[in-house]
Design an enzyme around this catalytic site. Structure first.
Site, PDB file in Angstrom:
ATOM      1  N   HIS A 109     -54.333  63.661  74.054  1.00  0.00           N
ATOM      2  CA  HIS A 109     -54.053  64.145  72.698  1.00  0.00           C
ATOM      3  C   HIS A 109     -53.382  65.511  72.714  1.00  0.00           C
ATOM      4  CE1 HIS A 109     -57.570  66.922  72.479  1.00  0.00           C
ATOM      5  NE2 HIS A 109     -58.244  65.980  73.096  1.00  0.00           N
ATOM      6  N   ASP A 122     -53.314  67.933  70.199  1.00  0.00           N
ATOM      7  CA  ASP A 122     -53.930  69.068  69.504  1.00  0.00           C
ATOM      8  C   ASP A 122     -55.005  69.722  70.363  1.00  0.00           C
ATOM      9  OD1 ASP A 122     -55.388  66.624  69.130  1.00  0.00           O
ATOM     10  OD2 ASP A 122     -56.646  67.656  67.678  1.00  0.00           O
ATOM     11  N   ASP A 180     -58.421  71.158  77.290  1.00  0.00           N
ATOM     12  CA  ASP A 180     -58.824  69.969  76.544  1.00  0.00           C
ATOM     13  C   ASP A 180     -57.838  69.806  75.377  1.00  0.00           C
ATOM     14  OD1 ASP A 180     -60.056  67.995  75.041  1.00  0.00           O
ATOM     15  OD2 ASP A 180     -61.698  69.289  74.362  1.00  0.00           O
ATOM     16  N   GLU A 202     -56.919  64.647  67.422  1.00  0.00           N
ATOM     17  CA  GLU A 202     -58.116  64.077  68.035  1.00  0.00           C
ATOM     18  C   GLU A 202     -59.349  64.898  67.699  1.00  0.00           C
ATOM     19  OE1 GLU A 202     -61.135  63.524  71.316  1.00  0.00           O
ATOM     20  OE2 GLU A 202     -60.099  65.328  70.626  1.00  0.00           O
ATOM     21  N   GLU A 203     -59.169  66.205  67.643  1.00  0.00           N
ATOM     22  CA  GLU A 203     -60.325  67.093  67.559  1.00  0.00           C
ATOM     23  C   GLU A 203     -60.968  67.151  66.174  1.00  0.00           C
ATOM     24  OE1 GLU A 203     -61.642  68.100  70.089  1.00  0.00           O
ATOM     25  OE2 GLU A 203     -60.239  68.602  71.664  1.00  0.00           O
ATOM     26  N   ASP A 216     -58.954  62.442  79.412  1.00  0.00           N
ATOM     27  CA  ASP A 216     -59.639  63.417  78.554  1.00  0.00           C
ATOM     28  C   ASP A 216     -61.102  63.602  78.931  1.00  0.00           C
ATOM     29  OD1 ASP A 216     -59.911  65.242  76.506  1.00  0.00           O
ATOM     30  OD2 ASP A 216     -60.137  63.760  74.929  1.00  0.00           O
ATOM     31  N   HIS A 238     -63.966  73.902  73.734  1.00  0.00           N
ATOM     32  CA  HIS A 238     -64.228  74.199  72.324  1.00  0.00           C
ATOM     33  C   HIS A 238     -64.814  75.594  72.130  1.00  0.00           C
ATOM     34  CE1 HIS A 238     -64.487  69.629  71.144  1.00  0.00           C
ATOM     35  NE2 HIS A 238     -63.491  69.900  71.973  1.00  0.00           N
TER      36      HIS A 238
END
Length: 487
Positions: free
Chosen positions: A77, A79, A116, A146-147, A170, A458
């Site tokens: 992904h 983003d 990520d 995705e996030e 991922d 994150h």
């Protein structure tokens, strides 16, 4: 500093990762990175398309001698989670990530790194542009958002992909091969409140909770890390119960998929109760710090006198909010009865805001069991509805059910053993991989997920291991060479 990253091995990955991180790419604002990927594909003279929701697909024919192998989808992904430290000045909408090397790790200056899933994207880019890598026909699928909702995978039409095998890049442990993942649902509780004039003869304080570890609200939820919103609510509950504390503002947490690291509030206390309030609150702070001493050594909770705000919350609604947040589960709800050590169901109380007559509490509930996902979501719903909130479920997505008979899983597991002389950790994960959604429209597609070591995703402590990326790259290239023949 980013130029130093490009000289790391394997240069094919790190060069592309540095170029990728120069482009702003927060979730739901992927216009620049979509154009970047389109230009990348077209400059290689490869078929490049953007679907109706913004996913980018780049197709590359099989290398010589690999034409009879099954076509594959390489998927990551575009983003990234945008988190930064409170004292970091950074605009994710306009700035590229500032990276540096520390020992065996690549890190970012006060922000998330974007490994990520940027390392996965960079790996696929390296394969697309290479002329010396053996591979079958490839469809590179770069999804968006995705996030914060998986709307890219959700919006991908059936039939647009032709590949028989999907390699999702991922996963964040280089000894793990993922064969399943959790689904999720966003739970949002809102209500309005009348603002009341702040009572006379009161003293106002700000409460600041900072320094928490934070992390991925799925992969890290079992670690018992502190949640800034829960700590703040504990302090507010104590102050309200014992001293009639009134809330003017709360601003806690940020993204649903990140364990809250910080929370800030403005409160008032009857001046006559100021000293006992400060004494008891400090005692509670000391207790909380002791509880989390081994897990959260940098936890800071600071009270400061501030100018008295003009308004506070309606008293009854304030009580409902505090009690509902206290009641709402945060953390692990149920462990998997079938897979040892796997979190089945959890919730993250991600965001709590109180300001100018509006209250909002945002949660992310995850589970590999659809029934238990809704069981926990309904438990949260009841807690907040009893306090007069409106509760909405949104952004629901399915889990990815493990397939122990998967042909590609068996191939990938054997290759790992052959390369490293040890067994990989073949497991499902408590994170929201896109495989579950993609599998709805492509139920016959065989899937696995893997990746290099990425720690503290994150959060601004996110870091990617250089040596692990080398290990992962060698593994990926070996997998490409061993894709099975067409039936």
């Amino acid at each position: 500093m980013n130029s130093d990253i490009k000289n790391l091995e394997p240069k094919a990955i790190w060069k592309n990762f540095a170029n990728l991180n120069a482009i702003p790419r927060p979730s739901k604002k992927e216009e620049k990175i979509i154009q970047f990927m389109v230009d990348f594909g077209k400059n290689l003279n490869l078929e490049t398309i953007v679907d109706k929701v913004g996913n980018v697909i780049i197709r590359k024919p099989a290398s010589v001698g690999m034409e009879n192998r099954k076509a594959i989808v390489l998927q990551s992904h575009l983003d990234m989670v945008h988190q930064k430290n409170a004292d970091t000045v950074f605009d994710f909408d306009t700035q590229g990530i500032k990276m540096f090397i520390e020992g065996d790790w690549v890190k970012a200056q006060g922000t998330t790194l974007g490994a990520d899933n940027g390392l996965g994207v960079a790996s696929i880019m390296a394969i697309l542009e290479a002329s010396d890598i053996a591979h079958p026909a490839i469809e590179a699928l770069f999804t968006i958002d995705e996030e914060t909702g998986m709307t890219g995978a959700m919006g991908l039409d059936a039939g647009i992909l032709k590949g028989e095998i999907l390699l999702n890049l991922d996963t964040e442990d280089d000894d793990e091969i993922s064969m399943g993942c959790a689904g999720g649902v966003d739970v949002t509780a809102t209500r309005k409140y009348p603002q009341e004039n702040t009572p006379e003869n009161t003293t106002a304080f700000s409460i600041a909770i900072t320094g928490l570890t934070g992390g991925h609200s799925g992969m890290d939820i079992h670690k018992g890390l502190a949640n800034a919103n829960k700590i703040m609510n504990r302090l507010l509950f104590d102050g309200f119960t014992n001293f009639g504390l009134r809330i003017a503002e709360i601003n806690g947490g940020s993204l649903r998929n990140a364990i809250p690291r910080e929370s800030f509030s403005k409160v008032v206390i009857d001046t006559i109760s100021k000293e006992p309030f400060l004494f008891e609150t400090q005692e509670l702070i000391n207790t909380i710090k002791k509880e989390f001493a081994s897990l959260e050594p940098n936890l800071a909770i600071v009270l400061e006198t501030i100018e008295t705000p003009k308004y506070v919350m309606d008293l009854g609604i304030q009580e409902g909010l505090i009690k509902a947040v206290y009641t709402a589960l945060n953390g692990v709800y149920r462990m998997s009865p079938d897979i040892e050590g796997l979190v089945e169901t959890s919730n993250n109380i991600a965001r709590v805001t109180v300001k100018e007559g509006n209250v909002k509490v945002a949660c992310l509930t995850r589970s590999s069991s659809d029934s238990n996902k809704w069981d926990l979501a309904n438990s949260l719903r009841c807690a907040f509805e009893l306090a007069g909130f409106n509760v909405e479920f949104s952004g629901t997505y399915p889990g990815w059910l493990p397939n122990l008979d998967s042909e590609i899983l068996k191939i990938v597991e054997k290759l790992y053993v052959d390369l490293h002389n040890e067994q990989p950790n073949v497991a499902a994960c408590h994170a929201g991989l896109e495989c579950g959604l993609l599998g709805q429209n492509y139920p016959e597609m065989d899937m696995v997920s893997f990746g290099p070591n990425i720690r503290a995703p994150h959060s601004p402590d996110e870091r990617a291991q250089i040596s692990s990326t080398q290990k992962y790259w060698k593994f990926l290239l070996e997998i490409l060479k061993n894709i099975p023949s067409k039936n």
